[in-house]
Each structure stands twice: as C-alpha cells, then as structure tokens.
Design a protein around this motif. Structure first.
Motif, PDB file in Angstrom:
ATOM      1  N   ARG A  27       2.923   1.501  -8.262  1.00 44.77           N
ATOM      2  CA  ARG A  27       2.114   1.831  -7.091  1.00 44.77           C
ATOM      3  C   ARG A  27       2.341   0.827  -5.963  1.00 44.77           C
ATOM      4  NH1 ARG A  27      -2.613  -0.146  -5.240  1.00 44.77           N
ATOM      5  NH2 ARG A  27      -3.835   1.216  -3.914  1.00 44.77           N
ATOM      6  N   CYS A  28       2.232  -0.461  -6.271  1.00 39.06           N
ATOM      7  CA  CYS A  28       2.425  -1.485  -5.239  1.00 39.06           C
ATOM      8  C   CYS A  28       3.858  -1.475  -4.714  1.00 39.06           C
ATOM      9  CB  CYS A  28       2.040  -2.858  -5.773  1.00 39.06           C
ATOM     10  SG  CYS A  28       0.244  -3.099  -5.864  1.00 39.06           S
ATOM     11  N   ILE A  31       4.031   1.406  -2.274  1.00 44.93           N
ATOM     12  CA  ILE A  31       3.306   1.081  -1.038  1.00 44.93           C
ATOM     13  C   ILE A  31       4.201   0.235  -0.134  1.00 44.93           C
ATOM     14  CG2 ILE A  31       1.401  -0.284  -0.079  1.00 44.93           C
ATOM     15  CD1 ILE A  31      -0.272   0.669  -2.506  1.00 44.93           C
TER      16      ILE A  31
END
Length: 61
Positions: A27-28, A31
């Motif tokens: 996820r990071c 992003i």
C-alpha cells in the motif's frame, strides 16, 4: 536495522528479502508511486522538453 517508512513512518526492518523496502507495505509503495506519477513528488531542476506529449518528427504510423 530499522528505518521509518517514507509514507506512514512505521518502523521497517531493512532486509534484502523485503519486497517493499524501504516501505512497510505494498500500500505505501503504491501511494509513493502515485505521488511520483501525479508529480506531487519530483526531483527539482530546470524544466525539460516533454518528448512524450507528441510523436517524434520522423514518426510515420
């Protein structure tokens, strides 16, 4: 060794087998990629010619 995730600041163990290094998660990592793609993140410098906006002069489809 632990480093902070560049996005959420969660501690991340710095290991070769971590597929998301230096991020804590997929996820990071995504992003961060999105921020580069939308130019929220960039490397400062003088403007360059955008060769991707138009085909080369010798382009013949």
């Amino acid at each position: 060794m632990h480093v902070p995730c560049p996005i959420c600041r969660k501690p991340v163990e710095w290991r070769r087998d971590n597929p998301y290094r230096p991020f804590c998660s997929r996820r990071c990592k995504l992003i961060d990629l999105g921020e580069w793609a939308t130019e929220k993140r960039y490397i400062p410098g003088p403007p360059t010619e955008d060769n991707q906006s138009s085909p080369p002069e010798d382009f013949d489809p």
